[in-house]
Design an enzyme around this catalytic site. Structure first.
Site, mmCIF file in Angstrom:
data_model
loop_
_atom_site.group_PDB
_atom_site.id
_atom_site.type_symbol
_atom_site.label_atom_id
_atom_site.label_comp_id
_atom_site.label_asym_id
_atom_site.label_seq_id
_atom_site.Cartn_x
_atom_site.Cartn_y
_atom_site.Cartn_z
ATOM 1 N N GLY A 12 0.823 -1.212 0.000
ATOM 2 C CA GLY A 12 0.000 0.000 0.000
ATOM 3 C C GLY A 12 0.857 1.263 0.000
ATOM 4 O O GLY A 12 0.348 2.370 -0.180
ATOM 5 N N PRO A 56 7.546 7.178 -5.340
ATOM 6 C CA PRO A 56 7.597 8.011 -6.550
ATOM 7 C C PRO A 56 8.219 7.261 -7.732
ATOM 8 O O PRO A 56 9.231 6.559 -7.573
ATOM 9 C CB PRO A 56 8.465 9.196 -6.121
ATOM 10 C CG PRO A 56 8.314 9.258 -4.628
ATOM 11 C CD PRO A 56 8.184 7.838 -4.178
ATOM 12 N N GLY A 67 13.153 8.351 -9.350
ATOM 13 C CA GLY A 67 14.052 8.562 -8.218
ATOM 14 C C GLY A 67 15.414 9.004 -8.725
ATOM 15 O O GLY A 67 15.704 8.943 -9.926
ATOM 16 N N LEU A 68 16.242 9.428 -7.798
ATOM 17 C CA LEU A 68 17.597 9.855 -8.146
ATOM 18 C C LEU A 68 18.575 8.727 -7.843
ATOM 19 O O LEU A 68 18.680 8.282 -6.695
ATOM 20 C CB LEU A 68 17.964 11.092 -7.295
ATOM 21 C CG LEU A 68 19.420 11.546 -7.383
ATOM 22 C CD1 LEU A 68 19.742 12.081 -8.782
ATOM 23 C CD2 LEU A 68 19.731 12.604 -6.330
ATOM 24 N N GLY A 69 19.297 8.254 -8.865
ATOM 25 C CA GLY A 69 20.357 7.262 -8.648
ATOM 26 C C GLY A 69 21.567 7.939 -8.048
ATOM 27 O O GLY A 69 21.849 9.113 -8.337
ATOM 28 N N ASP A 97 17.833 6.690 -4.493
ATOM 29 C CA ASP A 97 18.270 5.285 -4.522
ATOM 30 C C ASP A 97 19.731 5.204 -4.073
ATOM 31 O O ASP A 97 20.608 5.772 -4.716
ATOM 32 C CB ASP A 97 18.150 4.732 -5.952
ATOM 33 C CG ASP A 97 18.548 3.268 -5.989
ATOM 34 O OD1 ASP A 97 17.743 2.423 -5.539
ATOM 35 O OD2 ASP A 97 19.681 2.956 -6.435
ATOM 36 N N TYR A 108 27.986 1.549 -2.787
ATOM 37 C CA TYR A 108 28.376 2.745 -3.557
ATOM 38 C C TYR A 108 29.422 3.567 -2.792
ATOM 39 O O TYR A 108 30.041 4.468 -3.356
ATOM 40 C CB TYR A 108 27.159 3.629 -3.903
ATOM 41 C CG TYR A 108 26.096 2.927 -4.741
ATOM 42 C CD1 TYR A 108 26.385 1.749 -5.435
ATOM 43 C CD2 TYR A 108 24.816 3.442 -4.839
ATOM 44 C CE1 TYR A 108 25.410 1.094 -6.184
ATOM 45 C CE2 TYR A 108 23.833 2.799 -5.598
ATOM 46 C CZ TYR A 108 24.140 1.628 -6.256
ATOM 47 O OH TYR A 108 23.165 0.992 -6.992
ATOM 48 N N LYS A 135 20.476 -0.863 -0.182
ATOM 49 C CA LYS A 135 20.657 -2.262 -0.609
ATOM 50 C C LYS A 135 21.673 -2.983 0.258
ATOM 51 O O LYS A 135 22.716 -2.423 0.598
ATOM 52 C CB LYS A 135 21.119 -2.303 -2.071
ATOM 53 C CG LYS A 135 20.285 -1.419 -2.980
ATOM 54 C CD LYS A 135 20.644 -1.556 -4.446
ATOM 55 C CE LYS A 135 19.959 -0.472 -5.257
ATOM 56 N NZ LYS A 135 20.689 0.794 -5.295
ATOM 57 N N HIS A 175 20.808 -6.828 -2.786
ATOM 58 C CA HIS A 175 21.382 -6.209 -3.985
ATOM 59 C C HIS A 175 21.545 -7.188 -5.155
ATOM 60 O O HIS A 175 21.256 -6.845 -6.306
ATOM 61 C CB HIS A 175 22.727 -5.579 -3.618
ATOM 62 C CG HIS A 175 23.130 -4.436 -4.483
ATOM 63 N ND1 HIS A 175 23.825 -3.348 -4.016
ATOM 64 C CD2 HIS A 175 22.944 -4.198 -5.805
ATOM 65 C CE1 HIS A 175 24.050 -2.501 -5.002
ATOM 66 N NE2 HIS A 175 23.519 -2.995 -6.108
HETATM 67 N N1 LIG Z 1 20.574 -2.564 -8.270
HETATM 68 C C1 LIG Z 1 21.685 -2.537 -8.981
HETATM 69 O O1 LIG Z 1 22.414 -3.543 -9.084
HETATM 70 C C2 LIG Z 1 22.082 -1.267 -9.667
HETATM 71 C C3 LIG Z 1 23.075 -1.299 -10.668
HETATM 72 C C4 LIG Z 1 23.393 -0.112 -11.300
HETATM 73 C C5 LIG Z 1 22.742 1.074 -10.958
HETATM 74 N N2 LIG Z 1 21.806 1.089 -9.964
HETATM 75 C C6 LIG Z 1 21.122 2.351 -9.559
HETATM 76 O O2 LIG Z 1 20.542 2.930 -10.728
HETATM 77 C C7 LIG Z 1 21.002 4.269 -10.865
HETATM 78 C C8 LIG Z 1 21.018 4.669 -12.329
HETATM 79 O O3 LIG Z 1 21.836 3.828 -13.101
HETATM 80 P P1 LIG Z 1 23.264 4.302 -13.674
HETATM 81 O O4 LIG Z 1 23.834 5.354 -12.796
HETATM 82 O O5 LIG Z 1 24.028 3.052 -13.929
HETATM 83 O O6 LIG Z 1 22.948 4.861 -15.110
HETATM 84 P P2 LIG Z 1 21.901 5.854 -15.808
HETATM 85 O O7 LIG Z 1 21.063 6.541 -14.822
HETATM 86 O O8 LIG Z 1 21.285 5.070 -16.905
HETATM 87 O O9 LIG Z 1 22.897 6.878 -16.507
HETATM 88 C C9 LIG Z 1 23.622 7.808 -15.755
HETATM 89 C C10 LIG Z 1 24.501 8.578 -16.734
HETATM 90 O O10 LIG Z 1 23.673 9.278 -17.666
HETATM 91 C C11 LIG Z 1 23.975 10.677 -17.639
HETATM 92 N N3 LIG Z 1 22.683 11.389 -17.752
HETATM 93 C C12 LIG Z 1 21.751 11.601 -16.784
HETATM 94 N N4 LIG Z 1 20.697 12.262 -17.278
HETATM 95 C C13 LIG Z 1 20.954 12.492 -18.581
HETATM 96 C C14 LIG Z 1 20.242 13.141 -19.618
HETATM 97 N N5 LIG Z 1 19.053 13.683 -19.402
HETATM 98 N N6 LIG Z 1 20.824 13.185 -20.862
HETATM 99 C C15 LIG Z 1 22.035 12.627 -21.081
HETATM 100 N N7 LIG Z 1 22.762 11.994 -20.133
HETATM 101 C C16 LIG Z 1 22.230 11.925 -18.891
HETATM 102 C C17 LIG Z 1 24.654 10.926 -16.304
HETATM 103 O O11 LIG Z 1 25.595 11.972 -16.425
HETATM 104 P P3 LIG Z 1 25.501 13.309 -15.484
HETATM 105 O O12 LIG Z 1 25.575 12.871 -14.070
HETATM 106 O O13 LIG Z 1 26.690 14.091 -15.927
HETATM 107 O O14 LIG Z 1 24.190 13.968 -15.835
HETATM 108 C C18 LIG Z 1 25.368 9.604 -16.039
HETATM 109 O O15 LIG Z 1 26.634 9.577 -16.662
HETATM 110 C C19 LIG Z 1 22.384 4.237 -10.183
HETATM 111 O O16 LIG Z 1 22.893 5.519 -9.930
HETATM 112 C C20 LIG Z 1 22.067 3.402 -8.973
HETATM 113 O O17 LIG Z 1 21.417 4.197 -7.991
HETATM 114 C C21 LIG Z 1 21.438 -0.067 -9.336
#
Ligand SMILES: NC(=O)c1ccc[n+]([C@@H]2O[C@H](COP(=O)([O-])OP(=O)(O)OC[C@H]3O[C@@H](n4cnc5c(N)ncnc54)[C@H](OP(=O)(O)O)[C@@H]3O)[C@@H](O)[C@H]2O)c1
Length: 316
Positions: free
Chosen positions: A9, A13, A16-18, A43, A48, A77, A110
């Site tokens: 329930g 949002p 979210g912000l990674g 997130d 990290y 995680k 994770h």
């Molecule tokens: N559960 C897991 O195993 C797992 C694994 C990987 C990631 N994650 C989580 O997911 C989040 C997101 O994944 P991610 O960080 O791998 O990759 P992502 O969000 O797909 O991509 C991030 C990259 O894209 C750039 N970006 C952001 N917005 C943009 C836009 N509007 N136009 C062009 N480029 C843009 C960012 O650069 P700038 O910062 O310069 O904007 C950064 O280099 C992570 O931060 C983490 O919290 C979880």
């Protein structure tokens, strides 16, 4: 901002912000900027290595804005070396201390891969714990205890395939609220999404923009960037939106939440505005028809001869 309603329930949002790879020195600025532009979901993960900085940033934002703790959704995680029942609660308490919080909105396992306690990144076979020595069910029951105690409001998993989900659900009193997995048009995860939806498990897409900020050792030489995909760019031009907005809007429209990482105030706002973009049936069917398959997180070093886990154990 649209919310996902979880099986408890709770309302999470949809955007979210990674925080993986977020620059430590600008964390306060990024989190402030995200919260003031409307982000309410952050997130995080112990691995990290930046939960202390996220905690400081959260404290700063909470004391300098009208936003209160209960307005925020904070996910973290459990890392792979803390999957034994006795390590789950201490790991959660350590994350809570780093984030300066007294509860998490969501805590997830994770990976369905276990490392020896104290191992952040495995270097040899001894660093892994094979599944026959530590069942996923053990970790899940310890996660349920955290929820019961009130340390975490919702519990979930990450990088789980259908078999992993069935395995824990065979003993679970609590069905996972969320499965966080890599997803974008090059890894649409349709079968997994269908299963999750059928079981009342919400799916969150990580790396929804193709994780362009990854270091060279995590990239393959022939990697194709989803942000530069011709179909995505064509739809973006048609809708007067950016490629990133098309990628995020596509997930939201199919009921999948997204956690794009950005350190740029302009891109933070651009990504959040994707919630307002309505793709047409034609747009969605063009994306569904993209037939390139690309996993950005293949983690091949976890599945070599040195590992008791095989690629198929994990990716199914
Ligand atoms: N559960 C897991 O195993 C797992 C694994 C990987 C990631 N994650 C989580 O997911 C989040 C997101 O994944 P991610 O960080 O791998 O990759 P992502 O969000 O797909 O991509 C991030 C990259 O894209 C750039 N970006 C952001 N917005 C943009 C836009 N509007 N136009 C062009 N480029 C843009 C960012 O650069 P700038 O910062 O310069 O904007 C950064 O280099 C992570 O931060 C983490 O919290 C979880």
């Amino acid at each position: 901002m649209k919310d996902a309603v979880l099986n408890t329930g709770a309302r999470m949002p949809m955007i979210g912000l990674g925080t993986w790879k977020s620059d430590l020195s600008t964390m306060v600025k990024v989190v402030d900027s995200a919260i003031s532009s409307g982000y309410r979901h952050i997130d995080c993960a112990a691995v990290y290595g930046n939960e202390c900085q996220v905690g400081q940033a959260l404290q700063h934002s909470l004391s300098h804005s009208a936003v209160e703790r209960q307005d925020l959704w904070i996910t973290s995680k459990l890392w792979n070396d803390n999957q034994k029942a006795e390590h789950v609660r201490p790991a959660c308490l350590s994350t809570l201390a780093d984030l300066q919080l007294d509860y998490l909105d969501l805590y997830v396992i994770h990976w369905p891969i276990a490392f020896r306690h104290g191992v952040r990144s495995p270097a040899s076979r001894e660093d892994f714990v094979p599944r026959n020595e530590l069942a996923l069910k053990e970790t899940w029951l310890a996660m349920e205890a955290l929820q019961k105690e009130g340390l975490v409001k919702n519990i979930g998993v990450s990088n789980f395939n259908i078999s992993h989900l069935k395995e824990i659900m065979s003993v679970a009193s609590v069905v996972p609220s969320v499965n966080q997995v890599e997803s974008h048009p090059y890894l649409q995860q349709r079968e997994l999404l269908g299963f999750c939806q059928q079981q009342g498990i919400h799916m969150t897409a990580y790396s929804p923009l193709g994780s362009s900020g990854r270091s060279a050792e995590l990239r393959s030489a022939d990697e194709r960037m989803i942000l530069e995909d011709a179909t995505i760019q064509r739809i973006a031009a048609r809708r007067g939106a950016s490629s990133a907005q098309v990628l995020l809007a596509w997930q939201i429209q199919r009921g999948v939440s997204v956690i794009p990482k950005s350190s740029s105030p302009t891109r933070l706002a651009e990504n959040l505005a994707a919630a307002l973009l309505e793709l047409t049936e034609q747009d969605n069917s063009e994306i569904a028809a993209i037939n390139i398959v690309q996993r950005y997180f293949s983690l091949s070093s976890w599945f070599g001869a040195e590992s008791p886990y095989s690629l198929s154990d994990v990716w199914g």
